[in-house]
Design a protein around this motif. Structure first.
Motif, PDB file in Angstrom:
ATOM      1  N   GLU A 110       1.660  -1.252  -0.197  1.00  0.00           N
ATOM      2  CA  GLU A 110       0.164   0.107  -0.228  1.00  0.00           C
ATOM      3  C   GLU A 110       0.906   1.322   0.038  1.00  0.00           C
ATOM      4  N   ASP A 122     -12.507  -1.772 -12.462  1.00  0.00           N
ATOM      5  CA  ASP A 122     -11.695  -1.428 -11.853  1.00  0.00           C
ATOM      6  C   ASP A 122     -12.188   0.347 -11.871  1.00  0.00           C
ATOM      7  N   ARG A 169      -4.720  -0.040   2.331  1.00  0.00           N
ATOM      8  CA  ARG A 169      -4.781  -1.770   1.991  1.00  0.00           C
ATOM      9  C   ARG A 169      -6.228  -1.236   3.507  1.00  0.00           C
ATOM     10  N   VAL A 173      -8.123   0.140   3.239  1.00  0.00           N
ATOM     11  CA  VAL A 173      -9.600   0.341   2.081  1.00  0.00           C
ATOM     12  C   VAL A 173     -10.395  -0.765   2.046  1.00  0.00           C
ATOM     13  N   ASN A 174      -9.400  -0.890   0.973  1.00  0.00           N
ATOM     14  CA  ASN A 174      -9.351  -2.492   0.314  1.00  0.00           C
ATOM     15  C   ASN A 174      -8.656  -3.028   0.549  1.00  0.00           C
ATOM     16  N   HIS A 232      -8.034  -6.820  -5.266  1.00  0.00           N
ATOM     17  CA  HIS A 232      -8.957  -5.688  -6.513  1.00  0.00           C
ATOM     18  C   HIS A 232      -8.456  -6.748  -7.236  1.00  0.00           C
ATOM     19  N   LYS A 269      -3.475  -8.207  -4.403  1.00  0.00           N
ATOM     20  CA  LYS A 269      -3.283  -8.186  -2.922  1.00  0.00           C
ATOM     21  C   LYS A 269      -2.638  -7.043  -2.318  1.00  0.00           C
TER      22      LYS A 269
END
Length: 646
Positions: free
Chosen positions: A408, A440, A462, A464-465, A468, A491
Motif C-alpha cells: 500500500e 476497476d 489496504r 480501505v481495500n 482488487h 493483494k
C-alpha cells in the motif's frame, strides 16, 4: 276281490308280487305286492297338429265294462298332459322343451265310477322329455385373445376355448362336440376331440317309495355341457418381425361333427410376443462427423444407431468405444429413449494439436438370448471418424487467473506484474491488452497495451481495500472481434500507517468512597494495521500527567492497561470530572502512537460500589440544594437566555 295292477305304455309289466286274500279261521290276509314301473318318453319340440300320444295307463281291474275311470295328477296334469279317463290314454297337448324342464313327475289312479273310490293305490311315474339336437354349441367367453412367443415349438398351447351345448350330454350325440379350425392354418391347430369338463351326476327324478327304479343306460343325465378345445401352434417358424398377429376362426360342431350337426364359431386373436432372435446391426460400417474445436466439454458431438428388429427390452443397446481413444477425449452412452449411441466430448479439442480421431464402436444387446444366436452374434461394430474443424479462437492467457502482490506504500506508476496472452491460431495475431473498467471503477491500475505490464495509477490503502479483482482483455490486432479474458487478483500488503487508539469510548466512574490503589478501569486498544506478527501495544501516561497525585497507570503487558487511584477522599463538590491523557504506542517500524483522553466521573455509590448519582447535579444536591431550588435556578437561566421554561 281279485288281484289287480296298473300297467303303463299299454304293456302290462311282469308282476314281482301280488296281493291276495286267504281264508284261515274265517279271516282274510292281504300280502304286499311290488310293482315295476317304466318311464314314459315324449319327444321335445313336437310340431304336429294333433296332441302327441305319450302312453297308456291300464288296471287289470278294468274289464272294459266302463266301471273304472283313470285320474292324472302332478306336474303338468291337465295343463300339459291329459288322460282319457275311460281308456287311460295320455297325450301331450303342448310343445315341450327339454332344456327348460327335462322330466315331469305325475301320479296315476284308477277309481270306481260308482263309488269314486280307488280300485288301485295311487302310483307315481315320470314322463321324460326326450332330447333332440336343437341347440348349437356356443362359446360364451369368446371372442378370445392370446399371446404366444414367436418361434415357439410345434404343439405349444396358446389358449383353451370352451363351447357349451345345452342338449342332453347323456343321450345320443347331440352334445358331443368336436373342434376344427376354419381360419388360421397352417400356423395353428385345435384338438378336434376333447374331454368334457367336470364329472357327470345323476339328475333322474326321485324314486317312489312304492316302486323300485330301474335306470336304463341311455337315461343317465349329466350337467356336464362344457367342452374344452386347446389351440396349439402348428409351425415353429412364426416370426414376429414378419407378422405379429393372427386371427383364428374356431368351430365347435355337435353330433361328433357328423352331417346334420349344429355348429358355432368364435374368433381367437393371437399376438406373437417378441423374443430376442435378432442381433443389432449398424446401417453402415463407417461414419464421419465434423466437430468444431471450440465446442465445450460435455457436448454431444455425434449420434449413431444400431438397428434391431426386436422390440422392447430385446432391442435395448449398449455401446462402447473399443479402440481409438486412448486419451479419453470422448465418451459414448446410450439414449434410453431412442437407443442411439451418443458420443460426448470429455476433453477440449485443439485443431492445432490433433485434427482427427478414429473410433471403433461396438453395439451389443443388453439382454442376450443364447437360444437363437451365440454371444458374439449379438453385437456389431462400426468405425466413427471425427474431424476437428479449425475455429478462429480468441487469445488465450498463459494463466487464466494471475495473482499479484503490491504494498500500500507503493508510489503511483509502480509495476505490479505482467500478463501474457497469445493467439492459439496459426495466424498468431499480435495482442493488445486493456482493463475492463467495470472491474476497476476508480482506475487504480493501468496496463500497457503492448506488453501487458500492470502498474499502479493511484495511491493504495489496504485499510480501505485489501484486494482488487480486475479483468484484463486480450484483443487480436488483426481481428478485434476475437477477445480473450484473464483475471488478475491483486493483494495489497500492509504498512504501519495507523496509530493505535482506544478500543471503545470508555465511560469511567469513580466512587467517592474509593480507596488508594483501587482499579477503576481496564483499557485496551485497536489498530487498523495488521502486522504479520500480531499487535503489541504499550500504555503510559503522558509526561505532563505522569506526576499527578490522583491516578496512575499500569501496563498489563497483554495489550491492556489498568487505571488506579493514588489516593482516597474524592468529593463531587470538589471536582466532578477528571481527564486523564493516556499514550498508546504500537510495535510497528516505525512505531506510531496516539494520545487518548480518559474521562473519569466522580459518583455517589451504593454499598456494593455501583454508581447511584454522578456529575454536577449530584454535587449540587450534596451541597444542600433541593430539587425545587435547582428548578428555580434552571428557570432563571432560561429567562436570561430569552426562553420560557416548559
Amino acid at each position: 276281490m281279485g288281484c289287480s295292477a296298473l300297467t303303463f305304455n299299454s304293456v302290462p309289466l311282469p308282476r314281482a308280487g301280488t296281493y291276495h286274500r286267504s281264508s284261515k279261521g274265517g279271516a282274510h290276509q292281504r300280502h304286499k305286492r311290488s310293482w315295476v314301473w317304466n318311464q314314459f318318453f315324449v319327444l321335445e319340440e313336437y310340431t304336429g297338429d294333433e296332441p302327441l300320444y305319450v302312453g297308456k295307463l291300464h288296471s287289470d281291474v278294468d274289464k272294459g265294462e266302463g266301471r273304472v275311470k283313470y285320474v292324472l295328477n302332478g306336474e303338468g296334469a291337465t295343463s300339459i298332459f291329459t288322460i282319457d279317463e275311460n281308456t287311460g290314454d295320455i297325450h301331450a297337448t303342448k310343445r315341450l322343451d327339454r332344456e327348460e324342464q327335462p322330466y315331469y313327475t305325475l301320479r296315476a289312479q284308477a277309481r270306481s265310477r260308482e263309488t269314486n273310490l280307488p280300485v288301485e293305490p295311487e302310483s307315481e311315474f315320470v314322463i321324460k322329455v326326450q332330447d333332440i339336437n336343437d341347440n348349437e354349441p356356443k362359446f360364451l367367453d369368446g371372442p378370445y385373445s392370446a399371446r404366444v412367443p414367436e418361434m415357439s415349438p410345434v404343439g405349444t398351447s396358446v389358449v383353451t376355448v370352451v363351447a357349451t351345448d345345452a342338449d342332453d350330454p347323456t343321450y345320443g350325440n347331440s352334445a358331443r362336440v368336436v373342434y376344427s379350425i376354419l381360419e388360421g392354418q397352417p400356423y395353428f391347430s385345435v384338438e378336434p376331440k376333447t374331454d368334457r369338463l367336470g364329472t357327470g351326476r345323476d339328475t333322474s327324478p326321485p324314486v317312489s317309495s312304492l316302486f323300485q327304479w330301474i335306470t336304463p343306460a341311455h337315461v343317465y343325465q349329466s350337467n356336464d355341457r362344457e367342452h374344452r378345445g386347446v389351440v396349439k401352434t402348428a409351425l415353429s417358424s412364426m416370426d414376429r418381425e414378419a407378422r405379429d398377429q393372427y386371427l383364428l376362426v374356431i368351430q365347435a360342431k355337435d353330433m361328433v361333427g357328423q352331417m346334420g350337426g349344429l355348429s358355432g364359431t368364435t374368433t381367437v386373436t393371437v399376438t406373437l410376443s417378441d423374443v430376442n432372435d435378432n442381433p443389432p446391426r449398424f446401417s453402415r460400417k463407417n461414419y464421419q462427423f465434423s466437430v468444431p474445436e471450440s465446442l465445450p466439454v460435455s457436448t454431444v458431438v455425434a449420434k449413431i444407431r444400431a438397428l434391431d428388429l426386436d422390440v422392447g427390452p430385446n432391442a435395448e443397446m449398449e455401446y462402447k468405444v473399443t479402440d481409438g481413444d486412448s486419451l479419453g477425449v470422448f465418451r459414448i452412452a446410450t439414449d434410453r429413449d431412442t437407443q442411439e449411441g451418443l458420443i460426448t466430448l470429455q476433453k477440449g479439442l485443439d485443431f492445432e494439436t490433433k485434427s482427427s480421431y478414429t473410433l471403433h464402436v461396438e453395439a451389443s444387446n443388453r439382454n442376450v438370448n443364447l437360444r437363437f444366436l451365440s454371444l458374439d452374434q449379438f453385437s456389431d461394430t462400426a468405425t466413427v471418424r471425427l474431424n476437428v474443424e479449425n475455429v478462429d479462437e480468441p487469445p488465450v492467457f498463459t494463466s487464466p487467473l494471475t495473482k499479484m502482490v503490491i504494498s500500500e506504500a507503493a508510489k503511483v506508476g509502480t509495476t505490479i506484474g505482467t500478463v501474457i496472452a497469445h493467439d492459439p491460431d496459426s495466424t498468431n495475431s499480435p495482442i493488445r491488452y486493456s482493463i475492463d473498467r467495470n472491474t476497476d471503477l476508480e482506475r487504480f491500475f493501468n496496463v500497457d497495451a503492448g506488453s501487458g505490464v500492470i502498474t499502479t495509477a493511484k495511491p493504495l490503502d489496504r485499510e480501505v481495500n485489501a484486494g482488487h479483482n480486475i479483468t484484463i482483455f486480450a484483443t487480436e490486432s488483426l481481428d478485434p472481434l476475437q477477445v480473450g479474458k484473464g483475471v488478475v487478483l491483486i493483494k495489497v500488503t500492509d504498512i504501519n500507517d495507523n496509530a493505535p487508539v482506544f478500543a471503545i469510548e470508555y465511560e469511567t466512574y469513580l466512587c467517592e468512597s474509593a480507596r488508594p490503589g483501587q482499579v477503576i478501569e481496564t483499557i485496551s486498544a485497536v489498530d487498523r494495521d495488521e502486522p504479520q506478527s500480531g499487535h503489541r501495544f504499550f500504555f503510559s501516561l503522558t509526561a505532563e500527567t505522569a506526576g499527578n497525585l490522583n491516578f496512575t497507570l499500569r501496563d498489563n503487558k497483554d495489550n491492556t492497561a489498568s487505571v488506579l487511584t493514588k489516593r482516597g477522599g474524592f468529593q463531587r463538590h470538589d471536582q466532578t470530572v477528571y481527564r486523564l491523557p493516556v499514550l498508546i504506542m504500537d510495535s510497528g517500524s516505525p512505531a506510531l502512537s496516539s494520545t487518548n483522553t480518559l474521562s473519569i466521573r466522580v459518583c455517589d455509590c451504593e454499598s456494593d460500589g455501583s454508581p447511584r448519582s454522578c456529575g454536577a447535579e449530584a454535587a449540587m444536591l450534596s451541597a444542600g440544594l433541593s430539587t425545587g431550588a435547582l428548578i428555580a435556578i434552571l428557570a432563571c437561566i432560561l429567562t436570561l437566555l430569552g426562553k420560557r421554561p416548559v
